[in-house]
Design a protein around this motif. Structure first.
Motif, PDB file in Angstrom:
ATOM      1  N   ASP A   4      20.864 -15.572 -19.610  1.00 17.20           N
ATOM      2  CA  ASP A   4      20.441 -15.358 -18.227  1.00 17.20           C
ATOM      3  C   ASP A   4      19.466 -16.455 -17.787  1.00 17.20           C
ATOM      4  O   ASP A   4      19.588 -17.006 -16.682  1.00 17.20           O
ATOM      5  N   LEU A   5      18.509 -16.770 -18.642  1.00 19.76           N
ATOM      6  CA  LEU A   5      17.543 -17.813 -18.317  1.00 19.76           C
ATOM      7  C   LEU A   5      18.230 -19.173 -18.252  1.00 19.76           C
ATOM      8  O   LEU A   5      17.930 -19.997 -17.379  1.00 19.76           O
TER       9      LEU A   5
ATOM     10  N   LYS B 100      21.106 -23.616 -12.500  1.00 18.40           N
ATOM     11  CA  LYS B 100      21.242 -23.607 -11.037  1.00 18.40           C
ATOM     12  C   LYS B 100      20.106 -24.383 -10.382  1.00 18.40           C
ATOM     13  O   LYS B 100      20.318 -25.137  -9.428  1.00 18.40           O
ATOM     14  N   HIS B 101      18.883 -24.200 -10.892  1.00 15.42           N
ATOM     15  CA  HIS B 101      17.737 -24.913 -10.326  1.00 15.42           C
ATOM     16  C   HIS B 101      17.872 -26.420 -10.536  1.00 15.42           C
ATOM     17  O   HIS B 101      17.572 -27.220  -9.631  1.00 15.42           O
TER      18      HIS B 101
ATOM     19  N   GLN C 215      21.367 -19.863 -17.389  1.00 14.78           N
ATOM     20  CA  GLN C 215      22.137 -19.999 -16.153  1.00 14.78           C
ATOM     21  C   GLN C 215      21.216 -20.166 -14.945  1.00 14.78           C
ATOM     22  O   GLN C 215      21.528 -20.928 -14.018  1.00 14.78           O
ATOM     23  N   SER C 216      20.095 -19.481 -14.958  1.00 19.88           N
ATOM     24  CA  SER C 216      19.144 -19.602 -13.857  1.00 19.88           C
ATOM     25  C   SER C 216      18.574 -21.013 -13.784  1.00 19.88           C
ATOM     26  O   SER C 216      18.509 -21.622 -12.707  1.00 19.88           O
ATOM     27  N   GLU C 217      18.168 -21.544 -14.933  1.00 19.09           N
ATOM     28  CA  GLU C 217      17.603 -22.907 -14.965  1.00 19.09           C
ATOM     29  C   GLU C 217      18.658 -23.940 -14.597  1.00 19.09           C
ATOM     30  O   GLU C 217      18.360 -24.940 -13.931  1.00 19.09           O
TER      31      GLU C 217
END
Length: 701
Positions: free
Chosen positions: A125-126, A132-133, A128-130
């Motif tokens: 989860d972390l 995207k950023h 994929q979030s990073e």
């Protein structure tokens, strides 16, 4: 979940392996290996053996029931196994799934890093979030450089691919000459019309399929080639000349085409969207060069020299001296920004994962990439396991278009996610009435705690080492088995190829000792290499050292198991020497698929897709086994017919050579002296192979 403490000697691999069952699994897997074993998407590696083969070998040795019964069940086996030539990590991944502790070694730091990333736990989860950023941040800076104006609605659209042609100056008139080996950009297969570049009009033209295509505007013969077999023809003065000596260093390119995706118009056009670069497109290229010059000092871009080598000398002949020469200014700008932004991610494992994605997607982000005119997509630089330099180049979109195209950073992030999801929850694919079914293997996981020395059976841990395996510090009689796929003497020069990725990742991994060397190349490599003066005897000596170290660490009766194929019996001599030097003998030879017939590096050759699996132990077996070489080959062929698969001439030659080598090992075991000179051992092993081959009756062609 089946828990196994210790295997019974009555249930050993030699008797429990089921070649027909395994071959069915392996042949299906090799057709679409990323679907069956998504873990391989962690990073590119070469010649990966089917995971199903090594799962089967491990379960045949350590399982409790028949292989076909054990295969689709979850396991928790206690023990320690090693792979001294781990490469892309097949043994490590399959053993980790079964609960075994691991020792994986390889001299190539890119192999070490690939396997480490596959085993190391990751917060998805972390991640994929990073990701995207990171993508959003880089897009904010240079997203406009990957846009073009739609020729239909005139709105801005995303570019999928930029198409470039190499150029040189005409020695007669001084005009620029486009070195087109052919003018067709797209075939009329996945696009309704053929797309050509017309040199007279200097635009892309779409024409109906024809054996004699001409430009619909000026009538130019679109079958004309301006470059062929190192000779070019000047479009201006008709001078013919050899163009190679006239190329710049590095070669210069000119953009001639763009494939783009306009979300407004795409569904209306009835095919792909192509255009000739306009003045705005050319201005963006100039802007990229200006930004690279302005921001260059703050970007993470390697300036390493391309070292001489059997493969890399081809790059030198084309005028490429530094690795950065293989990229356009726009690519260098985007890659430098992307790597810098990844370096700002605070979570170390997420940062490492994104850096691994970056290293891998470089394969589709360089000027050695070519465009597949049939499939209409960018090709991997390593599609043919080398550095093929073409006159046309395909420049991919850097960050990607969601749901469109392939080879961009966004696409590779998605592949990495699937790989790590599989690592957390592996599955097998089964068939019911010819329909595929994904079957989760409950309780298994590839992820395991990392260790910095040889682990014990409990708790499970993985020691992944970037070092020659003969130098690993191993305890005596500590390993329950060794399972590996050793290099072939005449292997692809993996280190030379992987330097392409390594020089970028190395800039990012300065704190890791494994990335201290300037190159992945080392004298400890076991492949033959003319440039580094490594011959067959160096190969045999190194292989012997590794096998002796593994034998020292193996428990009494534990197996050393490896796959190998070559259609020349003499190519097995180094293996014979290494096995006998290690005090082992060959207790059995098995058959299993290792390749797929469509592999580009073997298609159309007499090479084999079938491996011989050598099972070796430190115990006495008859020097004259009941079955002859002929009978063993016939049994292998019969097992493959039941798959059904009909072995080729090359398959049979390789199987025969493997059985001859095994027979030679058994004949030499009683009198072998590892203290003799390497030259004498070579002669003894070679003579034994010749004797067995001469004694072999019949042919299998």
């Amino acid at each position: 979940m089946i828990e196994t403490e210790r295997h019974s000697s009555a249930r050993r691999l030699e008797a429990r392996f089921e070649p027909t069952f395994v071959a069915r699994l392996a042949l299906r897997e090799k057709q679409v290996q990323q679907s069956y074993r998504p873990i391989i998407s962690i990073h590119k590696w070469f010649a990966r053996r089917p995971g199903s083969v090594f799962r089967s070998l491990l379960l045949s040795e350590f399982g409790q029931e028949s292989l076909s019964s054990d295969y689709f069940k979850g396991h928790s086996i206690r023990g320690v196994v090693a792979d001294p030539f781990m490469g892309g990590g097949t043994t490590v991944f399959e053993a980790a799934r079964l609960g075994l502790s691991l020792v994986g070694g390889d001299v190539n730091p890119m192999a070490y890093w690939t396997v480490r990333q596959g085993v190391s736990p990751l917060d998805l989860d972390l991640f994929q979030s990073e990701a995207k950023h990171v993508i959003a941040n880089v897009h904010e800076h240079i997203g406009n450089l990957y846009q073009t104006r739609c020729t239909n609605c005139f709105d801005m659209a995303e570019v999928k691919y930029f198409h470039h042609v190499k150029i040189c100056d005409c020695p007669s008139c001084g005009e620029k000459v486009d070195l087109f080996p052919g003018l067709r950009l797209a075939e009329a297969v996945r696009h309704p019309r053929e797309v050509y570049h017309c040199p007279d009009c200097d635009v892309l033209r779409e024409v109906e399929r024809s054996s004699h295509p001409h430009c619909p505007e000026c009538g130019f013969d679109l079958k004309t080639r301006s470059a062929s077999r190192s000779k070019a023809t000047c479009q201006n003065c008709a001078e013919q000349f050899k163009f190679t000596p006239l190329l710049a260093s590095p070669p210069k390119h000119r953009p001639f085409g763009i494939e783009y995706h306009c979300r407004t118009c795409y569904e209306k056009v009835g095919g792909r969207q192509f255009k000739t670069p306009d003045t705005e497109d050319l201005a963006r290229i100039a802007q990229a060069s200006e930004l690279l010059y302005e921001w260059g000092d703050g970007l993470v871009i390697p300036d390493d020299v391309i070292q001489s080598g059997d493969e890399t000398n081809r790059l030198h002949r084309w005028g490429y001296e530094h690795w950065r020469d293989l990229f356009s200014d726009r690519q260098l700008l985007g890659l430098g920004l992307l790597m810098r932004r990844i370096g700002e991610v605070s979570n170390i494992e997420v940062r490492y994962a994104l850096a691994t994605v970056f290293s891998d997607f470089l394969r589709y982000q360089n000027l050695l990439c070519r465009y597949d005119t049939y499939a209409l997509k960018c090709q991997d630089i390593f599609a043919v396991h080398g550095f093929p330099v073409a006159l046309l180049a395909c420049e991919n979109n850097l960050l990607g278009i969601s749901g469109v195209g392939s080879g961009s950073f966004e696409h590779f992030v998605g592949k990495y996610v699937k790989a790590k999801q599989y690592a957390k929850q592996p599955y097998e694919i089964t068939y019911i009435d010819n329909r595929k079914k994904m079957t989760p293997i409950v309780g298994e996981s590839i992820e395991a705690p990392l260790a910095d020395s040889e682990p014990t059976a409990e708790p499970q841990a993985a020691w992944i080492a970037s070092a020659p395996s003969q130098k690993l510090s191993l305890r005596s009689e500590s390993l329950d088995g060794v399972f590996t796929d050793p290099p072939y003497f005449d292997n692809v020069q993996y280190a030379e190829l992987m330097d392409f990725c390594y020089v970028w990742l190395r800039r990012f991994m300065k704190a890791h000792a494994q990335f201290n060397p300037e190159s992945t190349r080392t004298d400890d490599e076991l492949t033959g290499n003319v440039t580094r003066l490594r011959g067959l005897q160096e190969f045999a000596s190194g292989l012997s050292e590794v096998f002796c170290q593994m034998s020292y660490a193996m428990k009494p009766g534990a197996p050393l198991v490896f796959t190998y194929h070559h259609n020349e019996s003499e190519a097995y001599v180094p293996l014979i020497i290494a096995i006998l030097d290690a005090g082992l003998t060959c207790t059995e030879t098995l058959v299993a698929p290792g390749e797929m017939s469509a592999s580009l590096h073997i298609a159309g050759t007499k090479s084999s897709i079938l491996d011989t699996v050598f099972v070796c132990r430190a115990e006495n077996v008859s020097s004259d086994p009941p079955r002859s070489v002929k009978q063993r080959v016939e049994a292998d062929v019969e097992a493959m017919h039941k798959v059904p698969y009909k072995p080729t001439e090359g398959d049979i030659a390789c199987l025969e050579a493997g059985h001859i080598a095994a027979s030679a090992i058994r004949h030499l075991r009683a009198t072998w002296d590892p203290e003799e000179s390497l030259e004498d051992r070579f002669e003894t092993a070679t003579e034994a192979v010749r004797w067995v081959r001469n004694e072999t009756e019949g042919t299998y062609r």
